[in-house]
Design a protein around this motif. Structure first.
Motif, PDB file in Angstrom:
ATOM      1  N   MET A   7     -19.231  -3.918   6.577  1.00 19.86           N
ATOM      2  CA  MET A   7     -17.969  -4.318   5.988  1.00 19.86           C
ATOM      3  C   MET A   7     -18.042  -4.117   4.474  1.00 19.86           C
ATOM      4  N   ALA A   8     -16.963  -3.621   3.915  1.00 14.95           N
ATOM      5  CA  ALA A   8     -16.884  -3.403   2.472  1.00 14.95           C
ATOM      6  C   ALA A   8     -16.789  -4.743   1.752  1.00 14.95           C
ATOM      7  N   THR A   9     -17.270  -4.759   0.534  1.00 15.15           N
ATOM      8  CA  THR A   9     -17.117  -5.942  -0.302  1.00 15.15           C
ATOM      9  C   THR A   9     -16.435  -5.521  -1.599  1.00 15.15           C
ATOM     10  N   ILE A  10     -15.736  -6.467  -2.169  1.00 14.71           N
ATOM     11  CA  ILE A  10     -15.028  -6.201  -3.419  1.00 14.71           C
ATOM     12  C   ILE A  10     -14.961  -7.503  -4.203  1.00 14.71           C
ATOM     13  N   ASP A  11     -15.020  -7.386  -5.507  1.00 15.20           N
ATOM     14  CA  ASP A  11     -14.857  -8.554  -6.371  1.00 15.20           C
ATOM     15  C   ASP A  11     -13.365  -8.772  -6.567  1.00 15.20           C
ATOM     16  N   THR A  12     -12.791  -9.712  -5.808  1.00 18.06           N
ATOM     17  CA  THR A  12     -11.339  -9.922  -5.863  1.00 18.06           C
ATOM     18  C   THR A  12     -10.870 -10.462  -7.208  1.00 18.06           C
ATOM     19  N   ASP A  13     -11.787 -10.953  -8.037  1.00 17.08           N
ATOM     20  CA  ASP A  13     -11.391 -11.432  -9.361  1.00 17.08           C
ATOM     21  C   ASP A  13     -10.947 -10.296 -10.273  1.00 17.08           C
ATOM     22  N   ILE A  14     -11.302  -9.063  -9.935  1.00 14.33           N
ATOM     23  CA  ILE A  14     -10.923  -7.942 -10.795  1.00 14.33           C
ATOM     24  C   ILE A  14      -9.681  -7.207 -10.282  1.00 14.33           C
ATOM     25  N   LEU A  15      -9.126  -7.657  -9.169  1.00 15.05           N
ATOM     26  CA  LEU A  15      -7.923  -7.015  -8.649  1.00 15.05           C
ATOM     27  C   LEU A  15      -6.750  -7.261  -9.592  1.00 15.05           C
ATOM     28  N   ASN A  16      -5.950  -6.255  -9.797  1.00 11.62           N
ATOM     29  CA  ASN A  16      -4.781  -6.369 -10.662  1.00 11.62           C
ATOM     30  C   ASN A  16      -3.549  -6.596  -9.779  1.00 11.62           C
ATOM     31  N   ILE A  17      -3.271  -7.856  -9.506  1.00 10.38           N
ATOM     32  CA  ILE A  17      -2.128  -8.226  -8.672  1.00 10.38           C
ATOM     33  C   ILE A  17      -0.878  -8.228  -9.551  1.00 10.38           C
ATOM     34  N   HIS A  18       0.173  -7.582  -9.085  1.00 14.77           N
ATOM     35  CA  HIS A  18       1.447  -7.513  -9.810  1.00 14.77           C
ATOM     36  C   HIS A  18       2.452  -8.469  -9.168  1.00 14.77           C
ATOM     37  N   HIS A  19       3.435  -8.875  -9.962  1.00 18.72           N
ATOM     38  CA  HIS A  19       4.513  -9.728  -9.458  1.00 18.72           C
ATOM     39  C   HIS A  19       5.840  -9.081  -9.820  1.00 18.72           C
ATOM     40  N   ASP A  20       6.622  -8.754  -8.822  1.00 19.74           N
ATOM     41  CA  ASP A  20       7.950  -8.179  -9.019  1.00 19.74           C
ATOM     42  C   ASP A  20       8.968  -9.266  -8.693  1.00 19.74           C
ATOM     43  N   THR A  21       9.544  -9.872  -9.721  1.00 22.75           N
ATOM     44  CA  THR A  21      10.486 -10.977  -9.504  1.00 22.75           C
ATOM     45  C   THR A  21      11.800 -10.487  -8.901  1.00 22.75           C
ATOM     46  N   LYS A  22      12.183  -9.246  -9.172  1.00 30.76           N
ATOM     47  CA  LYS A  22      13.411  -8.714  -8.600  1.00 30.76           C
ATOM     48  C   LYS A  22      13.266  -8.505  -7.090  1.00 30.76           C
ATOM     49  N   GLU A  23      12.155  -7.928  -6.664  1.00 30.20           N
ATOM     50  CA  GLU A  23      11.889  -7.696  -5.248  1.00 30.20           C
ATOM     51  C   GLU A  23      11.272  -8.915  -4.555  1.00 30.20           C
ATOM     52  N   ARG A  24      10.904  -9.891  -5.347  1.00 29.83           N
ATOM     53  CA  ARG A  24      10.306 -11.146  -4.862  1.00 29.83           C
ATOM     54  C   ARG A  24       9.063 -10.899  -4.014  1.00 29.83           C
ATOM     55  N   LYS A  25       8.075 -10.309  -4.690  1.00 30.38           N
ATOM     56  CA  LYS A  25       6.810 -10.079  -4.006  1.00 30.38           C
ATOM     57  C   LYS A  25       5.664  -9.964  -5.006  1.00 30.38           C
ATOM     58  N   PHE A  26       4.493 -10.346  -4.539  1.00 29.89           N
ATOM     59  CA  PHE A  26       3.244 -10.124  -5.236  1.00 29.89           C
ATOM     60  C   PHE A  26       2.596  -8.954  -4.515  1.00 29.89           C
ATOM     61  N   PHE A  27       2.014  -8.023  -5.264  1.00 29.89           N
ATOM     62  CA  PHE A  27       1.495  -6.847  -4.585  1.00 29.89           C
ATOM     63  C   PHE A  27       0.314  -6.220  -5.320  1.00 29.89           C
ATOM     64  N   LEU A  28      -0.431  -5.431  -4.582  1.00 32.03           N
ATOM     65  CA  LEU A  28      -1.551  -4.664  -5.091  1.00 32.03           C
ATOM     66  C   LEU A  28      -1.255  -3.209  -4.804  1.00 32.03           C
ATOM     67  N   VAL A  29      -1.225  -2.402  -5.853  1.00 33.10           N
ATOM     68  CA  VAL A  29      -0.959  -0.976  -5.711  1.00 33.10           C
ATOM     69  C   VAL A  29      -2.280  -0.257  -5.476  1.00 33.10           C
ATOM     70  N   GLN A  30      -2.295   0.583  -4.448  1.00 32.10           N
ATOM     71  CA  GLN A  30      -3.437   1.453  -4.196  1.00 32.10           C
ATOM     72  C   GLN A  30      -3.037   2.860  -4.598  1.00 32.10           C
ATOM     73  N   LYS A  31      -3.969   3.595  -5.141  1.00 31.21           N
ATOM     74  CA  LYS A  31      -3.673   4.956  -5.568  1.00 31.21           C
ATOM     75  C   LYS A  31      -4.094   5.948  -4.497  1.00 31.21           C
ATOM     76  N   GLY A  32      -3.296   6.978  -4.345  1.00 27.14           N
ATOM     77  CA  GLY A  32      -3.608   8.027  -3.394  1.00 27.14           C
ATOM     78  C   GLY A  32      -2.382   8.368  -2.566  1.00 27.14           C
ATOM     79  N   GLU A  33      -2.456   9.492  -1.894  1.00 27.90           N
ATOM     80  CA  GLU A  33      -1.346   9.928  -1.058  1.00 27.90           C
ATOM     81  C   GLU A  33      -1.258   9.108   0.216  1.00 27.90           C
ATOM     82  N   ASP A  34      -0.059   8.765   0.596  1.00 25.30           N
ATOM     83  CA  ASP A  34       0.204   8.060   1.851  1.00 25.30           C
ATOM     84  C   ASP A  34      -0.592   6.768   2.011  1.00 25.30           C
ATOM     85  N   ILE A  35      -0.867   6.095   0.899  1.00 29.09           N
ATOM     86  CA  ILE A  35      -1.577   4.818   0.960  1.00 29.09           C
ATOM     87  C   ILE A  35      -0.568   3.711   0.712  1.00 29.09           C
ATOM     88  N   GLU A  36      -0.572   2.733   1.584  1.00 31.61           N
ATOM     89  CA  GLU A  36       0.396   1.635   1.484  1.00 31.61           C
ATOM     90  C   GLU A  36      -0.109   0.547   0.536  1.00 31.61           C
TER      91      GLU A  36
END
Length: 105
Positions: free
Chosen positions: A1-30
């Motif tokens: 299983m992969a591990t990641i330091d979640t403290d370094i994740l850059n979580i965004h907040h879109d108040t207009k769309e009313r969501k917190f999200f994490l953007v992944q880079k790459g083609e066809d990545i959700e």
């Protein structure tokens, strides 16, 4: 299983769309997200969480928990109560005593 330091994740907040999200880079990545509805016609004002989604490629490494934590910190800072029809957020709230004062079951 992969591990990641979640403290370094850059979580965004879109108040207009009313969501917190994490953007992944790459083609066809959700993006991962936690969506909510904001009810300001109630007393107290309430953030109602409706869904959480984490793509299969990054599940089970804490991304959902980190996004939910960011959402709870936002709710706490803005004096919102929290309710949820999302099972993931419900489980998080039941397991996280720090935010229990926010949770309206």
């Amino acid at each position: 299983m992969a591990t990641i330091d979640t403290d370094i994740l850059n979580i965004h907040h879109d108040t207009k769309e009313r969501k917190f999200f994490l953007v992944q880079k790459g083609e066809d990545i959700e993006d991962a997200y936690v969506e909510y509805e904001l009810h300001t016609d109630t007393n107290p004002n309430t953030m109602h969480f409706v869904s959480t989604y984490v793509p299969k490629t990054i599940r089970d490494i804490g991304v959902g928990k980190k996004m939910t934590e960011e959402a709870m910190l936002f709710a706490e800072t803005n004096d919102y109560q929290v309710s949820s029809s999302c099972p993931f957020v419900q489980s998080y709230m039941n397991q996280t005593p720090r935010f229990s004062k926010l949770y309206r079951r």
